[in-house]
Scaffold this motif. Structure first.
Motif, short mmCIF file in Angstrom:
data_model
loop_
_atom_site.label_atom_id
_atom_site.label_comp_id
_atom_site.label_asym_id
_atom_site.label_seq_id
_atom_site.Cartn_x
_atom_site.Cartn_y
_atom_site.Cartn_z
N VAL A 36 -22.18 -60.14 8.04
CA VAL A 36 -21.27 -61.24 7.72
C VAL A 36 -20.79 -61.97 8.97
O VAL A 36 -20.50 -63.17 8.93
CB VAL A 36 -20.06 -60.74 6.89
N PHE A 37 -20.72 -61.28 10.11
CA PHE A 37 -20.23 -61.92 11.33
C PHE A 37 -21.15 -63.07 11.76
O PHE A 37 -20.70 -64.01 12.41
CB PHE A 37 -20.10 -60.90 12.46
N GLY A 38 -22.43 -62.99 11.40
CA GLY A 38 -23.35 -64.05 11.76
C GLY A 38 -23.09 -65.36 11.04
O GLY A 38 -23.60 -66.41 11.45
N LEU A 39 -22.31 -65.31 9.97
CA LEU A 39 -22.00 -66.52 9.20
C LEU A 39 -20.63 -67.09 9.54
O LEU A 39 -20.25 -68.13 9.01
CB LEU A 39 -22.08 -66.21 7.70
N LEU A 40 -19.90 -66.42 10.42
CA LEU A 40 -18.55 -66.86 10.77
C LEU A 40 -18.58 -67.83 11.95
O LEU A 40 -19.57 -67.92 12.68
CB LEU A 40 -17.68 -65.66 11.14
N ALA A 87 -31.28 -69.08 7.28
CA ALA A 87 -31.14 -70.50 6.98
C ALA A 87 -29.80 -70.86 6.33
O ALA A 87 -29.56 -72.04 6.05
CB ALA A 87 -32.28 -70.95 6.06
N LEU A 88 -28.92 -69.88 6.10
CA LEU A 88 -27.64 -70.18 5.46
C LEU A 88 -26.71 -70.95 6.39
O LEU A 88 -26.76 -70.80 7.61
CB LEU A 88 -26.95 -68.88 5.03
N GLU A 89 -25.85 -71.75 5.80
CA GLU A 89 -24.85 -72.50 6.57
C GLU A 89 -23.81 -71.55 7.16
O GLU A 89 -23.35 -70.63 6.48
CB GLU A 89 -24.16 -73.53 5.68
N ARG A 90 -23.44 -71.77 8.41
CA ARG A 90 -22.36 -71.01 9.05
C ARG A 90 -21.04 -71.75 8.88
O ARG A 90 -21.00 -72.96 8.72
CB ARG A 90 -22.63 -70.84 10.54
N ASN A 91 -19.95 -70.99 8.95
CA ASN A 91 -18.63 -71.62 8.98
C ASN A 91 -18.46 -72.38 10.29
O ASN A 91 -18.95 -71.96 11.34
CB ASN A 91 -17.52 -70.56 8.90
#
Length: 347
Positions: A36-40, A87-91
């Protein structure tokens, strides 16, 4: 113009986050704390870097390691999910702000290196950029033998309003929605049509990527557990003893699986269309996961689910850890039995 901070959405694609985390933790030499840290955003991501120095590259590093582990396990679903995660969007810090691309770290896997993350849909040229990302993602998924239409799962939300005082936009962020709130609430905006996906992968040699992982999975022979047991009585006795020990070690009475049902594992042929025997959770409602040739993929996922979504008792978590350890020393049905016995369940 006054910019508003973007509302977090790191749990919007919870199934992809969960499965990426499962494969990341199979072998995590960089000590990345959690997928989850990769998306923050960078400030929050810094708490989960492990040995990764650049927070702008944490998402890529996480996906790269998860892909490597899934590839070694011959798990196309895991490889596909790692690609989607990349490929997901990050915050980011505000609505309409693009996240910074990773430039300081080179991915080991070319399939991961070919991808970048989705950008905030309210940012400049986001529709065109995100569509290109999705089409490239489809090509990479097709190259490993996955379903290229799964690339659409990496999509993000409708653009938010830069002038919205709440900055809520059209996002969601629900860690407890195992299906992924962007899917269950029908908030995902597809970047491309199915026909455009098909056209994008028309020239792809299916399964050519990742060392022909698809062919490796299909050609893998079924484990010969029974033959080995018949040929060697001592080995059979050792397997029985390991399963019995796991059962003896299980906490008796009071094992509470929380919000979830039995975490039993099955070992059977034909799961997910496979020709060979493989492992999978018996209860797909509580433990939604595809089959795997390596029982460690399944036991790791179940342990994570017991700790998080299930809110299981410590006795259940400890029993699952013992069961996973016992199963790792065995093969085939004996491995599934060892895990199940440790938790006092059956398939």
């Amino acid at each position: 113009m006054v910019y508003r901070r973007e509302v977090p959405q790191e749990h919007s694609h919870q199934p992809q986050l969960d499965l990426t985390n499962t494969f990341l933790k199979l072998n995590n030499p960089d000590g990345i704390v959690d997928a989850v840290f990769g998306l923050l955003g960078n400030a929050a991501a810094s708490a989960g870097l492990g040995n990764i120095e650049d927070p702008d590259c944490l998402q890529q590093a996480t996906a790269d390691r998860a892909f490597t582990n899934a590839k070694e396990a011959g798990d196309i679903e895991g490889m596909t999910t790692a690609l989607i995660f990349r490929a997901l969007e990050r915050n980011t810090g505000q609505v309409g702000l693009k996240s910074v691309l990773c430039t300081s770290l080179e991915a080991v896997n070319p399939e991961i290196a070919a991808l970048t993350q989705h950008q905030d849909p309210a940012s400049d040229n986001a529709a065109e950029e995100n569509k290109a990302i999705t089409l490239e993602l489809a090509r990479q998924i097709a190259s490993i033998g996955g379903d290229p239409q799964d690339a659409l799962k990496a999509g993000t939300f409708a653009p938010g309003d830069l002038n919205d005082a709440t900055a809520a936009g059209n996002t969601c962020n629900d860690e407890n929605d195992a299906a992924g709130c962007i899917f269950s609430q029908n908030l995902l905006v597809p970047d491309a049509t199915p026909e455009e996906i098909d056209a994008a992968v028309a020239d792809i040699d299916v399964g050519a990527g990742a060392g022909n992982a698809a062919d490796q999975v299909l050609e893998c022979p079924a484990p010969e557990v029974d033959a080995g047991a018949d040929a060697n009585a001592d080995n059979a006795q050792e397997e029985d003893a390991a399963a019995d020990n796991a059962a003896d070690d299980a906490a008796t009475g009071g094992i509470d699986f929380g919000n979830c049902d039995s975490p039993a594992i099955i070992f059977a042929a034909g799961l997910d269309g496979r020709k060979e025997n493989s492992f999978a959770p018996a209860n797909q409602d509580s433990y939604t996961h595809g089959s795997a040739l390596n029982i460690g993929v399944i036991t790791s996922f179940i342990q994570d689910r017991l700790k998080s979504n299930c809110e299981a008792s410590q006795a259940a978590i400890d029993a699952a850890a013992r069961g996973a350890q016992a199963a790792a020393a065995l093969a085939g049905q004996a491995a599934a039995d060892a895990f199940n016995d440790a938790l006092g369940v059956s398939a």
